[in-house]
Structure formats: C-alpha cells, structure tokens
Scaffold this motif. Structure first.
Motif, PDB file in Angstrom:
ATOM      1  N   GLN A 187     -24.426  11.881 -26.504  1.00 38.94           N
ATOM      2  CA  GLN A 187     -23.392  11.662 -27.505  1.00 38.94           C
ATOM      3  C   GLN A 187     -22.049  11.602 -26.782  1.00 38.94           C
ATOM      4  N   ILE A 188     -21.269  10.571 -27.067  1.00 37.61           N
ATOM      5  CA  ILE A 188     -20.024  10.303 -26.346  1.00 37.61           C
ATOM      6  C   ILE A 188     -18.874  10.261 -27.352  1.00 37.61           C
ATOM      7  N   PHE A 189     -17.854  11.091 -27.127  1.00 33.42           N
ATOM      8  CA  PHE A 189     -16.670  11.148 -27.978  1.00 33.42           C
ATOM      9  C   PHE A 189     -15.457  10.651 -27.201  1.00 33.42           C
ATOM     10  N   GLY A 211      -9.615  10.327 -23.129  1.00 42.02           N
ATOM     11  CA  GLY A 211     -10.572  11.065 -22.323  1.00 42.02           C
ATOM     12  C   GLY A 211     -11.934  10.924 -22.973  1.00 42.02           C
ATOM     13  N   TRP A 212     -12.953  11.509 -22.341  1.00 39.72           N
ATOM     14  CA  TRP A 212     -14.310  11.439 -22.886  1.00 39.72           C
ATOM     15  C   TRP A 212     -14.932  12.834 -22.932  1.00 39.72           C
ATOM     16  N   VAL A 213     -15.642  13.103 -23.997  1.00 42.50           N
ATOM     17  CA  VAL A 213     -16.513  14.270 -24.063  1.00 42.50           C
ATOM     18  C   VAL A 213     -17.944  13.760 -24.142  1.00 42.50           C
ATOM     19  N   VAL A 214     -18.761  14.261 -23.228  1.00 45.20           N
ATOM     20  CA  VAL A 214     -20.156  13.835 -23.119  1.00 45.20           C
ATOM     21  C   VAL A 214     -21.045  15.044 -23.383  1.00 45.20           C
ATOM     22  N   LYS A 215     -21.922  14.907 -24.356  1.00 41.65           N
ATOM     23  CA  LYS A 215     -22.882  15.963 -24.676  1.00 41.65           C
ATOM     24  C   LYS A 215     -24.288  15.419 -24.417  1.00 41.65           C
ATOM     25  N   SER A 216     -25.019  16.099 -23.495  1.00 45.29           N
ATOM     26  CA  SER A 216     -26.341  15.596 -23.144  1.00 45.29           C
ATOM     27  C   SER A 216     -27.133  16.661 -22.414  1.00 45.29           C
ATOM     28  N   ASN A 220     -22.077  19.986 -21.646  1.00 40.06           N
ATOM     29  CA  ASN A 220     -20.990  19.593 -22.543  1.00 40.06           C
ATOM     30  C   ASN A 220     -19.766  19.403 -21.652  1.00 40.06           C
ATOM     31  N   PHE A 221     -19.421  18.148 -21.403  1.00 37.42           N
ATOM     32  CA  PHE A 221     -18.515  17.758 -20.327  1.00 37.42           C
ATOM     33  C   PHE A 221     -17.279  17.077 -20.899  1.00 37.42           C
ATOM     34  N   TRP A 222     -16.105  17.590 -20.516  1.00 41.22           N
ATOM     35  CA  TRP A 222     -14.841  16.942 -20.885  1.00 41.22           C
ATOM     36  C   TRP A 222     -14.233  16.311 -19.643  1.00 41.22           C
ATOM     37  N   PHE A 223     -14.142  14.990 -19.674  1.00 42.24           N
ATOM     38  CA  PHE A 223     -13.442  14.208 -18.662  1.00 42.24           C
ATOM     39  C   PHE A 223     -12.093  13.837 -19.263  1.00 42.24           C
ATOM     40  N   SER A 224     -11.022  14.359 -18.708  1.00 42.72           N
ATOM     41  CA  SER A 224      -9.712  14.184 -19.348  1.00 42.72           C
ATOM     42  C   SER A 224      -9.146  12.789 -19.183  1.00 42.72           C
ATOM     43  N   GLY A 225      -9.652  12.030 -18.171  1.00 44.17           N
ATOM     44  CA  GLY A 225      -8.986  10.773 -17.849  1.00 44.17           C
ATOM     45  C   GLY A 225      -7.590  11.051 -17.317  1.00 44.17           C
ATOM     46  N   ASP A 226      -6.760  10.028 -17.264  1.00 47.54           N
ATOM     47  CA  ASP A 226      -5.351  10.209 -16.910  1.00 47.54           C
ATOM     48  C   ASP A 226      -4.650  10.860 -18.083  1.00 47.54           C
ATOM     49  N   SER A 227      -3.942  11.962 -17.831  1.00 48.44           N
ATOM     50  CA  SER A 227      -3.226  12.597 -18.929  1.00 48.44           C
ATOM     51  C   SER A 227      -2.167  13.540 -18.400  1.00 48.44           C
ATOM     52  N   GLY A 228      -0.990  13.474 -19.001  1.00 49.19           N
ATOM     53  CA  GLY A 228      -0.040  14.545 -18.828  1.00 49.19           C
ATOM     54  C   GLY A 228      -0.471  15.740 -19.657  1.00 49.19           C
ATOM     55  N   TYR A 229       0.122  16.897 -19.371  1.00 48.39           N
ATOM     56  CA  TYR A 229      -0.233  18.094 -20.135  1.00 48.39           C
ATOM     57  C   TYR A 229       0.394  18.024 -21.523  1.00 48.39           C
ATOM     58  N   ARG A 239     -12.422  21.595 -31.169  1.00 51.81           N
ATOM     59  CA  ARG A 239     -13.294  20.759 -31.991  1.00 51.81           C
ATOM     60  C   ARG A 239     -14.645  20.470 -31.345  1.00 51.81           C
ATOM     61  N   LEU A 240     -14.667  20.354 -30.008  1.00 50.32           N
ATOM     62  CA  LEU A 240     -15.877  19.878 -29.341  1.00 50.32           C
ATOM     63  C   LEU A 240     -16.419  20.839 -28.289  1.00 50.32           C
ATOM     64  N   GLY A 241     -15.711  21.940 -28.008  1.00 50.27           N
ATOM     65  CA  GLY A 241     -16.170  22.907 -27.017  1.00 50.27           C
ATOM     66  C   GLY A 241     -17.216  23.841 -27.596  1.00 50.27           C
ATOM     67  N   PRO A 242     -17.599  24.874 -26.810  1.00 49.55           N
ATOM     68  CA  PRO A 242     -17.106  25.170 -25.466  1.00 49.55           C
ATOM     69  C   PRO A 242     -17.740  24.246 -24.421  1.00 49.55           C
ATOM     70  N   PHE A 243     -16.976  23.988 -23.343  1.00 45.85           N
ATOM     71  CA  PHE A 243     -17.444  23.107 -22.281  1.00 45.85           C
ATOM     72  C   PHE A 243     -17.999  23.922 -21.119  1.00 45.85           C
ATOM     73  N   ASN A 244     -19.065  23.427 -20.507  1.00 39.91           N
ATOM     74  CA  ASN A 244     -19.543  24.041 -19.270  1.00 39.91           C
ATOM     75  C   ASN A 244     -19.227  23.183 -18.046  1.00 39.91           C
TER      76      ASN A 244
END
Length: 332
Positions: A187-189, A211-216, A220-229, A239-244
C-alpha cells in the motif's frame, strides 16, 4: 491563455488555479537566488571533501549487492532507494545518470559512481517518483527502466502522469497528498512535503511534490522526499505511523538562509527522527551531487556530531555507504 491547473481543488490549501504551493510561508525573497549564486562563486563553494573525491569514494561507496532473496532496503546514493519486499522490487527516485540536468554537458555532475545499473536488477515491479527535479526524475534512467521493464508501475504525484505516458509508460498512477494505491502486497500513500517542482522555465509548480509512505509485509516506511522542515509533517506519523523505517534528507542545506524552506539540515532531520520515535532512519540527499554549499563529506560528519550531542542511538540514524543494504528483519 494562461495555463490552468486541471486538477485544481479549491478545498485543498496546497492547490492553486495555476498549480500547487506549500501551505507554509515562502521564505525566499526576490533576488535571493542571484545573491546565493554570487556569494558561492566569490567563496569558491562548494569545497571538495577534506581528503579529496577519491578518498571520499573509498570511504562512502560500494557496489550494491543484490544477492540473496531476503527482504531488504538499499541506499543507492542521493535520494535513490531500492526495496525488496515479498520478492518484489520497488525503486524510489532513481537518478543514476552522470548529471542531474536536462543537458549531458552542463549541470550538477555525479561525484560518486552509481551503485548499480538498471540492467543489474533481476526484476522491477514499481517506481516511485517524489517530484520533477532532475536529481529525482532522471530521464536517462527512466528510459533504461522502460527499455528493460516495460510493464513497470510508476507511482507519481499529481500532474506527472502525462510526462510518463508521453514517454511510453504503460501503467502510471498519480496521487494527491493523502491519497493511496494498493499494488499487490504493497500500500502506497502520497504524503505532504515542503518543496516545489520545475523542469523547464515554463512549468514551475505545475506538478505536485510529495513524500511516500509504503506499507508492506512488516515494514511501515516513510520516505520524506525533498522537504524542508515543517511541523505539518508531524501529521504524517499521526495518521500513518508508527514507522519502523524512515528516510530523511540531511544534505543540500547550506546556506541555511537560502535552503531552509526546501531542504532539512541534520538538526531538523534529528528533530523529526525523534518525533517519529527513533525508527531506523536512512540519511538521504547527500553524497552524490553538489547542489548546495556544504562539501560532500559534511552531512555525515555533522549528523554524527549532533546525534552524539543529543545522546541518541547512532545505530538508529547514521550515514550509510552508498550501495549499502539492510535486511528488513533488522529494522524492528
């Protein structure tokens, strides 16, 4: 007639009739780009790594080893990651060419070798692209992917599907922030990021960034992509965590007065790492292209220093070698 955003939704703060925007305040002022370019030229920035480029490569690079069948994640340099889950391969932001540029003879040049070639992959099931900048969406790499894996599924932010379809991609899904797609076991968000998009002088912010959140299968993986804080990013783990597993940018941050609205520095990445509950976190967006004023070897050094000062576990967030992998069984 001026270009109109065909995906415009007036109920969404990041949409505009002309394209997309960040909900946060734009920190750049007119003339800042020219000021930065003038200052870095006068100072001769960026400086090479302290021991030179060859020594940097010896310390921070290795060819990616794809042997075995266990689920794993590889960092392939800059923002490029490879996931193997349930025997399926997912490539994120593959920029494997010699330059991050529309031109073969000008623009940011790769300073470290690519950790693998597209033809080295035994299979490729899906590709995630976070935004349209050349260091994340690289046409020479995409062309090779289409040649070797014509049935691959591209998942992209809103507005980029036409670019891929025009170039022969058969299966493309484009998503707005918080939308998702399920592809077999994954599942990809698409999730918010604080950035911008442009490939030509005429298409600034006409496609979205994310960014992308991948659940598989246990990840449970959050890839932020390019982003300022931004504190708005904390809505993602709520909404989508907790991430490991996470991948957060730690490079292309200098000078901070110019870069902070679009790239994180190590301090900000550590703050976000802590807010996530300190999952295994891969530092990305460093080590390949000189896109800002810090040297290639500064981000891992500063990250380590700041993690030690905060008395945090460096095993959870420290620099990887380009090409390194971690079995997913080790992230919990």
């Amino acid at each position: 007639m001026a270009w109109q955003n065909p995906w415009y939704d007036p109920q969404k703060a990041h949409h505009t009739p002309e394209g997309f925007r960040n909900p946060e305040q734009d920190l750049r002022q007119p003339g800042d780009l020219q000021r930065w370019r003038k200052e870095r030229k006068a100072q001769g920035l960026p400086f090479p790594p302290a021991q030179g480029y060859d020594a940097f490569i010896r310390q921070w690079w290795q060819p990616a080893d794809l042997s075995g069948e266990e689920d794993a994640v590889w960092w392939l340099g800059h923002a490029c990651l490879l996931l193997r889950t349930s025997g399926k391969y997912t490539l994120i932001d593959p920029a494997l060419a010699s330059r991050a540029s529309p031109l073969q003879f000008y623009g940011p040049q790769r300073k470290t070798p690519a950790a693998l070639k597209v033809e080295d992959l035994p299979a490729l099931d899906r590709v995630l692209i976070s935004h349209s900048h050349y260091d994340h969406l690289d046409w020479p790499t995409i062309k090779l992917i289409l040649r070797h894996f014509p049935d691959v599924h591209f998942v992209v932010p809103l507005g980029l599907a036409p670019w891929f379809k025009k170039r022969g991609a058969k299966k493309v899904t484009q998503l707005d922030w918080w939308e998702s797609v399920t592809d077999r076991e994954m599942q990809i968000f698409a999730v918010p990021a604080r950035h911008w998009s442009m490939r030509t002088p005429w298409d600034r912010n006409r496609s979205l960034w994310c960014g992308w959140v991948v659940k598989s299968q246990g990840v449970n993986f959050w890839f932020s992509g390019d982003s300022g804080y931004s504190e708005r990013l904390l809505a993602i783990p709520r909404r989508l965590g907790p991430f490991n597993l996470a991948a957060l940018p730690t490079g292309a941050y200098a000078p901070q007065w110019f870069m902070r609205g679009q790239h994180m520095d190590p301090d900000e990445a550590i703050s976000l790492h802590q807010a996530l509950g300190q999952p295994v976190t891969i530092p990305i967006h460093w080590g390949v292209f000189e896109l800002a004023d810090e040297s290639l070897d500064e981000p891992p050094r500063v990250l380590s220093k700041k993690m030690q000062a905060a008395k945090l576990d460096e095993h959870r967030f420290s620099a990887w070698k380009i090409g390194a992998r971690m079995p997913l069984k080790n992230i919990n």
